[in-house]
Scaffold this motif. Structure first.
Motif, PDB file in Angstrom:
ATOM      1  N   THR A  96       0.808  -1.221   0.000  1.00 15.57           N
ATOM      2  CA  THR A  96       0.000   0.000   0.000  1.00 15.57           C
ATOM      3  C   THR A  96       0.843   1.273   0.000  1.00 15.57           C
ATOM      4  OG1 THR A  96      -0.165  -0.111   2.412  1.00 15.57           O
ATOM      5  CG2 THR A  96      -1.940  -1.127   1.123  1.00 15.57           C
ATOM      6  N   ASP A  97       2.109   1.165   0.401  1.00 14.98           N
ATOM      7  CA  ASP A  97       2.983   2.338   0.414  1.00 14.98           C
ATOM      8  C   ASP A  97       3.534   2.554  -0.999  1.00 14.98           C
ATOM      9  OD1 ASP A  97       4.815   4.333   0.772  1.00 14.98           O
ATOM     10  OD2 ASP A  97       5.989   3.285   2.320  1.00 14.98           O
ATOM     11  N   ARG A  98       3.030   3.580  -1.677  1.00 11.65           N
ATOM     12  CA  ARG A  98       3.446   3.813  -3.071  1.00 11.65           C
ATOM     13  C   ARG A  98       4.891   4.321  -3.177  1.00 11.65           C
ATOM     14  NH1 ARG A  98      -1.215   4.047  -6.275  1.00 11.65           N
ATOM     15  NH2 ARG A  98      -2.806   2.826  -5.199  1.00 11.65           N
ATOM     16  N   GLN A  99       5.493   4.674  -2.049  1.00  8.44           N
ATOM     17  CA  GLN A  99       6.891   5.117  -2.058  1.00  8.44           C
ATOM     18  C   GLN A  99       7.862   3.971  -1.774  1.00  8.44           C
ATOM     19  OE1 GLN A  99       7.635   8.401  -2.921  1.00  8.44           O
ATOM     20  NE2 GLN A  99       5.440   8.261  -3.386  1.00  8.44           N
ATOM     21  N   TRP A 100       7.345   2.778  -1.605  1.00  8.78           N
ATOM     22  CA  TRP A 100       8.191   1.627  -1.320  1.00  8.78           C
ATOM     23  C   TRP A 100       9.097   1.353  -2.525  1.00  8.78           C
ATOM     24  CZ3 TRP A 100       5.817  -2.660   2.104  1.00  8.78           C
ATOM     25  CH2 TRP A 100       6.798  -3.567   2.494  1.00  8.78           C
ATOM     26  N   PRO A 101      10.412   1.212  -2.308  1.00  2.90           N
ATOM     27  CA  PRO A 101      11.329   0.937  -3.430  1.00  2.90           C
ATOM     28  C   PRO A 101      11.310  -0.534  -3.830  1.00  2.90           C
ATOM     29  CG  PRO A 101      12.573   1.101  -1.398  1.00  2.90           C
ATOM     30  CD  PRO A 101      11.138   1.431  -1.035  1.00  2.90           C
ATOM     31  N   LEU A 102      10.179  -0.977  -4.312  1.00  2.00           N
ATOM     32  CA  LEU A 102      10.010  -2.367  -4.701  1.00  2.00           C
ATOM     33  C   LEU A 102      10.901  -2.734  -5.883  1.00  2.00           C
ATOM     34  CD1 LEU A 102       6.110  -2.663  -4.616  1.00  2.00           C
ATOM     35  CD2 LEU A 102       7.702  -3.751  -3.023  1.00  2.00           C
ATOM     36  N   ARG A 103      11.253  -4.002  -5.934  1.00  2.00           N
ATOM     37  CA  ARG A 103      11.920  -4.562  -7.112  1.00  2.00           C
ATOM     38  C   ARG A 103      10.899  -5.489  -7.781  1.00  2.00           C
ATOM     39  NH1 ARG A 103      16.533  -7.061  -3.612  1.00  2.00           N
ATOM     40  NH2 ARG A 103      14.687  -7.148  -2.276  1.00  2.00           N
ATOM     41  N   ILE A 104      10.523  -5.145  -8.999  1.00  2.00           N
ATOM     42  CA  ILE A 104       9.420  -5.812  -9.685  1.00  2.00           C
ATOM     43  C   ILE A 104       9.895  -6.343 -11.027  1.00  2.00           C
ATOM     44  CG2 ILE A 104       7.112  -5.525 -10.672  1.00  2.00           C
ATOM     45  CD1 ILE A 104       6.742  -3.122  -8.760  1.00  2.00           C
ATOM     46  N   ALA A 105       9.526  -7.585 -11.334  1.00  6.57           N
ATOM     47  CA  ALA A 105       9.762  -8.155 -12.661  1.00  6.57           C
ATOM     48  C   ALA A 105       8.422  -8.503 -13.290  1.00  6.57           C
ATOM     49  CB  ALA A 105      10.643  -9.396 -12.576  1.00  6.57           C
ATOM     50  N   ASP A 106       8.269  -8.133 -14.555  1.00 12.12           N
ATOM     51  CA  ASP A 106       7.076  -8.471 -15.337  1.00 12.12           C
ATOM     52  C   ASP A 106       7.522  -9.423 -16.440  1.00 12.12           C
ATOM     53  OD1 ASP A 106       4.717  -8.578 -16.773  1.00 12.12           O
ATOM     54  OD2 ASP A 106       4.965  -6.594 -17.664  1.00 12.12           O
ATOM     55  N   VAL A 107       7.131 -10.680 -16.323  1.00 11.17           N
ATOM     56  CA  VAL A 107       7.602 -11.716 -17.245  1.00 11.17           C
ATOM     57  C   VAL A 107       6.596 -11.880 -18.376  1.00 11.17           C
ATOM     58  CG1 VAL A 107       8.349 -14.111 -17.462  1.00 11.17           C
ATOM     59  CG2 VAL A 107       8.705 -12.877 -15.304  1.00 11.17           C
ATOM     60  N   GLY A 108       7.091 -11.756 -19.613  1.00  9.43           N
ATOM     61  CA  GLY A 108       6.210 -11.755 -20.773  1.00  9.43           C
ATOM     62  C   GLY A 108       5.476 -10.433 -20.852  1.00  9.43           C
ATOM     63  N   THR A 109       6.244  -9.363 -20.812  1.00 11.94           N
ATOM     64  CA  THR A 109       5.658  -8.025 -20.639  1.00 11.94           C
ATOM     65  C   THR A 109       4.780  -7.588 -21.799  1.00 11.94           C
ATOM     66  OG1 THR A 109       6.220  -5.774 -19.899  1.00 11.94           O
ATOM     67  CG2 THR A 109       7.598  -6.728 -21.645  1.00 11.94           C
ATOM     68  N   GLY A 110       5.006  -8.122 -23.012  1.00 11.43           N
ATOM     69  CA  GLY A 110       4.169  -7.734 -24.151  1.00 11.43           C
ATOM     70  C   GLY A 110       4.224  -6.244 -24.406  1.00 11.43           C
TER      71      GLY A 110
END
Length: 274
Positions: A96-110
């Motif tokens: 829920t914290d939009r300032q969180w420095p998440l590490r995100i991978a989108d596989v098959g991003t299209g």
């Protein structure tokens, strides 16, 4: 008219008229008596002929809305669908914290809809969109640049890379991995709507004989690339015994139903075990 195109004929005709004239729906309503010019008539008739061959309106228009934003789409990418928005919904509920420095991978991003959406919603996140198709990656990069992520791309915070699933990031770890992988069984091809079967990229649609070929590779790879406590959020064809088995080692496994009641989105958390 092809029987499988009849249901949305009026809507399709209006949208193609917008493409042919360059006018918005509001613009046409404001001037309902406007006559088409000769060139507009030619363009419109050509578009109608293409639609009669089941070519999707989105490809002719060149765009599709996703999560309130307009994304470029071409025949090199799947057309974004409302079901895929559920993935973004669930990630936003998890973190829920939009300032969180998440590490995100989108596989098959299209077309990049998930990678771009999550990068825009998490302004400090590091996001990588992965795809085996160079043509799809070109579309994703254009969408990212067009929606304001150019600076973050230059700084390396948002990336797009050619990759067979997670191979490109084999030495990286993530808090979240999302994916809308190919999951349609090959046997279902004849039952698909013609505009899907004949025009959308088969590489992004079909997941082998039973629809699980890519999931059999992706789910174990995701376990290796997620940090303990990290989340995998997948679009699937629905809950199956095969999928339950693939997720049996994961924690907090749950499924989210789409508007048709299908358990469409699979969510699972990586535990601390090996």
């Amino acid at each position: 008219m092809r029987e499988d195109l009849r249901d949305n004929a009026a809507l399709d005709a209006r949208q193609l008229l917008e493409v042919a004239t360059g006018l918005s729906r509001v613009g046409m309503l404001a001037d309902p008596d406007r006559l088409l010019g000769a060139e507009e008539v030619v363009r419109y008739e050509a578009l109608l002929e293409r639609r009669l061959q089941a070519e999707p309106v989105q490809y002719m228009r060149g765009s599709q809305e996703f999560y309130g934003r307009q994304f470029l789409v071409t025949p090199d990418v799947l057309i974004p669908r409302p079901e895929t928005e559920l993935i973004a919904d669930e990630v936003l509920r998890l973190f829920t914290d939009r300032q969180w420095p998440l590490r995100i991978a989108d596989v098959g991003t299209g077309s990049g809809v998930l990678a771009v959406t999550l990068a825009l919603d998490y302004t400090k996140a590091t996001v990588v969109g992965l795809d085996v198709s160079l043509e799809a990656l070109a579309v994703a990069r254009r969408n990212a640049e067009g929606l304001g992520l150019g600076r973050r791309m230059l700084q390396g915070g948002v990336r797009f890379a050619e990759s067979d699933l997670l191979d490109f990031v084999h030495d990286e770890s993530f808090d979240v991995i999302v994916s809308n992988p190919p999951y349609v069984p090959l046997a279902d091809a004849p039952s698909l709507h013609a505009q899907v079967r004949e025009h959308e990229p088969h590489l992004a649609l079909f997941g082998g004989a039973d629809g699980h070929d890519v999931l059999r590779q992706l789910i174990p790879q995701a376990w290796e690339r997620l940090v303990p406590g990290g989340w995998l959020v997948l679009e699937t064809g629905g809950r199956t015994p095969v999928l339950d088995t693939l997720l049996s080692r994961w924690s907090e496994v749950r499924f989210v139903r789409d508007l048709q009641g299908v358990e469409r989105i699979a969510m699972a958390r990586r535990g601390s075990g090996t």
